[in-house]
Design a protein around this motif. Structure first.
Motif, PDB file in Angstrom:
ATOM      1  N   CYS A   1      61.649-125.096  54.103  1.00  0.00           N
ATOM      2  CA  CYS A   1      62.375-124.343  55.129  1.00  0.00           C
ATOM      3  C   CYS A   1      61.329-123.520  55.876  1.00  0.00           C
ATOM      4  CB  CYS A   1      63.465-123.467  54.486  1.00  0.00           C
ATOM      5  SG  CYS A   1      62.828-122.054  53.554  1.00  0.00           S
TER       6      CYS A   1
ATOM      7  N   HIS B   1      60.398-120.555  55.860  1.00  0.00           N
ATOM      8  CA  HIS B   1      60.150-119.217  55.312  1.00  0.00           C
ATOM      9  C   HIS B   1      59.158-119.231  54.145  1.00  0.00           C
ATOM     10  CE1 HIS B   1      64.387-119.230  56.914  1.00  0.00           C
ATOM     11  NE2 HIS B   1      63.760-118.387  57.704  1.00  0.00           N
TER      12      HIS B   1
ATOM     13  N   CYS C   1      63.777-121.351  50.456  1.00  0.00           N
ATOM     14  CA  CYS C   1      63.725-119.948  50.062  1.00  0.00           C
ATOM     15  C   CYS C   1      65.124-119.520  49.598  1.00  0.00           C
ATOM     16  CB  CYS C   1      63.246-119.063  51.211  1.00  0.00           C
ATOM     17  SG  CYS C   1      64.482-118.800  52.488  1.00  0.00           S
TER      18      CYS C   1
ATOM     19  N   CYS D   1      67.818-119.338  52.449  1.00  0.00           N
ATOM     20  CA  CYS D   1      68.310-120.626  52.954  1.00  0.00           C
ATOM     21  C   CYS D   1      69.205-121.291  51.914  1.00  0.00           C
ATOM     22  CB  CYS D   1      67.139-121.535  53.324  1.00  0.00           C
ATOM     23  SG  CYS D   1      66.317-120.999  54.848  1.00  0.00           S
TER      24      CYS D   1
HETATM   25 ZN   LIG Z   1      64.220-120.384  54.109  1.00  0.00          ZN
END
Ligand SMILES: [Zn+2]
Ligand SMILES: [Zn+2]
Length: 441
Positions: free
Chosen positions: A6, A8, A66, A69
């Protein structure tokens, strides 16, 4: 930086989610998953039904996300999106332990009579004193500091409390008043513990009361002792406990063609807990189908002007939903944080854990695996949670990290006094034990 799929890479923790669930996040998608704990801390994977049925081999197409998410996937599934939970999260033990319990024993000159209720702390004082109701209908005061049991008054039959059925006892912060009611009954009363006078009658309607603990909670405001109490399955009121004067008078008005009145609340109130600073209140009730819903709202706003705050006030939040589970253990850790036992959304797969909620925002701020089902929760201070039961002994938890600081399996106390910060254990031979948590030198 952690390798994530993702956007992040600053994630503190990651979760693995199968690609089919990410595809199902589309607007018309149906997000249903199995949650599989790996046994390492809070780490888990989410898999769709097909990937779950495949046995979970190495060929399951998992993506690393993360925490935030992953939470989006869980929120898209909601209460009914969880098809099942496998494995268990791992409890993190702090070793070596830096705390221990220090015990002192005293022989009581007179034994504690057979009790109909648990020992209830007189919470507004640092003195380690409790009140309980005996099976014979007498109130007793246990002074654990002095090691004595003193008889108080008798419960009048006018209170309409059946002592052959489960009884709930609540003691005012000053220790002068007690609210007594059958846990799943219709009636009760507030009793002045010195004179035995009933200062207030308690009554609610009978709608599904077998499934809703009688809601009661004392708190102090200025020099008055107030009581939050149920007057119907979906209505709470605040009264002056010394004289029963109602402080939250309000009338539900139906305005045709509507069938339900304004502010109508479709919620079964149950166990209540007032925050240490008396600004917030938590309710451990439920709604149909049935789903337990822990809610909270501002006690200060409720008594400060908006009599509808407990129905639909701006401060009201539904903190968590659990199918077929309510009135479980919870306690305040600090003035704004509510610790609620049980991770998950269904009684069939609630995991032993504590979830933490900020009642001002209604947001979940964290959780950690730990206390087993049936353990009572109490806060030693805003950073330290205690859990205890006859089966699990007593554990001490660091709220910030979720680490277990101590597990004393053989220490099975009967009650905790939040003002004195002491546990009390009664032994059959008339010996009372006081126990204090202490840092190791
Ligand atoms: Zn994320
Ligand atoms: Zn899948």
């Amino acid at each position: 930086m952690l390798p994530v799929d993702c956007p992040h890479p600053d994630a503190a923790e990651t979760r693995r989610v199968c690609v089919h669930l990410l595809e199902a996040l589309a607007p018309d998608g149906d997000v249903e998953f199995y949650q599989r704990f790996t046994g390492t801390g809070r780490e888990f994977e989410l898999r769709c039904a097909a990937c779950h049925a495949g046995g979970g081999g190495a060929d399951v197409p998992l993506r690393r996300l993360c925490e935030r998410c992953c939470a989006r996937v869980q929120e898209a599934g909601g209460v009914f999106g969880v098809l099942g939970v496998e494995g268990r999260p791992g409890v993190r033990e702090r070793s070596p332990s830096r705390v221990r319990f220090v015990h002192e024993r005293v022989a009581l000159p007179t034994p504690v009579p057979d009790l109909a209720t648990t020992l209830q702390p007189i919470g507004g004082s640092p003195a380690c004193a409790f009140v309980a109701l005996t099976r014979a209908g007498g109130f007793v005061r246990l002074d654990a500091d002095r090691g004595v049991v003193e008889p108080l008054c008798h419960l009048s039959p006018d209170a309409r409390v059946d002592l052959d059925k489960p009884v709930d006892l609540h003691v005012s912060p000053e220790g002068d008043l007690a609210a007594v009611a059958n846990s799943h009954g219709q009636f009760g009363a507030v009793v002045h513990l010195t004179t035995g006078r009933l200062t207030m009658r308690l009554a609610r309607d009978t709608y599904h009361i077998a499934h809703s603990r009688f809601p009661l909670a004392f708190f102090r405001r200025g020099d008055r002792t107030l009581l939050v109490h149920a007057t119907a399955w979906n209505r709470l009121d605040i009264s002056d406990a010394d004289n029963g004067r109602r402080l939250t008078a309000r009338e539900f008005v139906v305005r045709p063609p509507l069938r339900l009145p304004d502010h109508y609340l479709d919620y079964f109130h149950a166990g209540l807990a007032v925050s240490p600073d008396r600004r917030w209140i938590a309710d451990n009730g439920w709604v149909w189908h049935p789903v337990g819903v822990v809610t909270s709202w501002s006690l200060a706003d409720w008594i400060g002007g908006n009599v509808w705050e407990s129905e639909d006030g701006p401060s009201k939040h539904a903190l968590c939903h659990r199918s077929y589970f309510w009135d479980g253990p919870l306690c305040w850790v600090g003035d704004r944080t509510l610790a609620v036992w049980g991770y998950g959304t269904d009684d069939d797969w609630l995991l032993p854990a504590v979830r933490l909620f900020d009642v001002a925002s209604g947001e979940e701020t964290g959780w950690f695996p730990g206390p087993e089902k049936g353990e009572m929760l109490a806060a030693a201070d805003a950073g330290t949670l205690l859990s205890f039961s006859g089966e699990q002994g007593t554990s001490v938890w660091d709220v910030a990290t979720g680490d277990r600081l101590l597990h004393a399996l053989d220490f099975r106390p009967h009650a905790y006094h939040p003002g004195a910060k002491r546990f009390v254990t009664l032994f059959p031979d008339g010996v009372l034990q006081r126990s204090t948590l202490s840092a190791m030198p």
